[in-house]
Design an enzyme around this catalytic site. Structure first.
Site, PDB file in Angstrom:
ATOM      1  N   ASP A 103       0.946  -1.162   0.013  1.00  0.00           N
ATOM      2  CA  ASP A 103       0.024  -0.013   0.147  1.00  0.00           C
ATOM      3  C   ASP A 103       0.947   1.035   0.065  1.00  0.00           C
ATOM      4  OD1 ASP A 103       0.782  -0.493   2.658  1.00  0.00           O
ATOM      5  OD2 ASP A 103      -0.720   0.949   3.350  1.00  0.00           O
ATOM      6  N   GLU A 136      -0.058  -1.202   5.531  1.00  0.00           N
ATOM      7  CA  GLU A 136       1.089  -0.747   6.608  1.00  0.00           C
ATOM      8  C   GLU A 136       1.074   0.607   6.746  1.00  0.00           C
ATOM      9  OE1 GLU A 136       5.230   0.615   7.530  1.00  0.00           O
ATOM     10  OE2 GLU A 136       4.138   1.045   5.780  1.00  0.00           O
TER      11      GLU A 136
END
Length: 411
Positions: free
Chosen positions: A83, A178
């Site tokens: 991400d 994350e």
């Protein structure tokens, strides 16, 4: 040797996929578009010949490179997240490749006069003569942490192509979310099955980190009372003024722009206000556990003092711990840091062992039973339009992964 153009092409294929995460979502992954890269990685792992390739219902991708030695070797892992941060847009990334960088200003966007200058970003100077990948000035790049993913994938491909390099069983893992602090929340440590791992999520070449911030998030809510301003005397309570008092009561120099190394901070990153109600969103960070607890206590104390002043409970503070300093979990197994340091030295890289001014999946994973130091991925200026990554740093990171595998097998 690592093929430079193959690495560049792989990296660009990843960063041009929008994988921005969303802190306001309660799903995993937090955005549907993260599945696009997760599925691509699964397919590529299968095509290159990795085994035990899986993708679970939350988009966590795992795979195995089997051991090619007859003796027992600890199972090790390499982990990165796919991400990108919601702090700055990651949609429609248009990477620019600057070959043989001349050490001067890089024009990211001529129309908007956006310049990546070594006079402001001094780290650029050390990459003169190298190949640098930048943004076009309108998005982030996504080297955090698609550089790490690229490096892990290239390292596995290299080891498969070079069976003469001896290694034990290697596990790789790619995680969602994350950047919003949830990357390890649903990571199945038992399924991963490694004795220790490394996140490839650091910045400049040589970074090796096993300390990080203790971290918490805080929401400060201030209630006011709205009354027609023409008839407000003695009745109106403007929550924005109280919010200003709260903000100014925290130590002004203990903010990100005034701190470095192991110094902690309070960071006000969002404010939403009106007369009737104002909400302040903070993150709290400190490497020292005692100082961390004191920071949280200070925020609650300030609210209590303002409530006493107004003789009403107008200010409330909600604090949630996010992650803790992995040092206490890594220090008992310091040989895993020593191996990474030895790998860098054998490759002619000067290790830069320092604390992370942030957190990685590794900090949470270390507390979940998977000790997990952090290694450089090569990028700079994460989370914004000035992000860039030197390709030669990424190539060195690939070599570090291969060398760690080699050293672990020989030990």
């Amino acid at each position: 040797m690592i093929d430079k153009e193959t690495l560049i092409n792989r990296f660009i294929s990843y960063v041009t996929i929008d994988t921005e995460s969303d802190p306001n979502s309660d799903t995993t992954p937090s955005t549907e578009k993260q599945w696009d890269l997760a599925r691509k990685l699964k397919n590529e792992l299968e095509l290159m010949g990795m085994t035990e390739v899986t993708i679970d219902e939350n988009a966590y991708v795992m795979a195995t490179l089997p051991s090619n030695v007859p003796h027992e070797v600890p199972v090790i892992g390499f982990i990165s997240h796919f991400d990108t941060t919601p702090d700055f847009t990651g949609a429609n990334v248009q990477p620019q490749i600057i070959r043989d960088y001349d050490g001067q200003d890089i024009v990211l966007n001529a129309d908007k006069n956006i310049i990546l200058s070594p006079e402001y970003f001094e780290d650029l100077k050390q990459y003169k003569g190298q190949t640098i990948i930048t943004t076009d000035g309108t998005t982030l790049l996504g080297a955090d942490d698609k550089a790490g993913i690229t490096e892990i994938m290239e390292a596995m491909q290299y080891l498969i192509a070079h069976p003469e390099i001896k290694h034990g069983k290697i596990r790789v893992g790619f995680t969602p979310d994350e950047e919003i602090g949830r990357g390890a929340h649903k990571f199945d440590v038992e399924k991963f099955g490694a004795q220790w791992a490394y996140t490839m999520d650091g910045s400049q070449i040589g970074e090796l980190e096993y300390e990080n911030f203790n971290a918490a998030g805080a929401i400060v809510s201030i209630e006011g009372k709205i009354v027609h301003p023409g008839y407000a005397k003695g009745k109106m309570v403007n929550s924005m003024y109280i919010a200003t008092d709260y903000i100014n009561s925290l130590p002004r120099l203990e903010t990100p722009e005034h701190t470095s190394d192991r110094e902690g901070f309070f960071h006000l990153y969002r404010l939403d206000g009106g007369v009737d109600n104002t909400k302040l969103e903070y993150i709290i960070r400190d490497h020292d556990k005692g100082h961390f607890e004191a920071r949280k206590a200070m925020m609650v104390q300030l609210a209590d003092e303002l409530n006493e002043q107004f003789e009403k409970e107008l200010v409330t503070v909600e604090i949630k711990d996010q992650y803790f300093n992995m040092r206490e979990k890594v220090e008992p197994v310091m040989h895993i840091v020593d191996i990474a340091e030895e790998a860098m030295k054998e490759l002619g890289i000067t290790p830069l062992i320092k604390p992370i001014r942030g957190g990685t999946d590794g900090s949470q994973l270390s507390f979940m039973g998977l000790p997990c130091p952090n290694i450089f991925a090569g990028g700079h200026n994460f989370h914004g339009r000035y992000e860039y990554v030197p390709v030669e740093s990424m190539m060195k990171a690939v070599e570090v992964i291969v060398k760690i595998a080699e050293i672990t097998a020989r030990q």
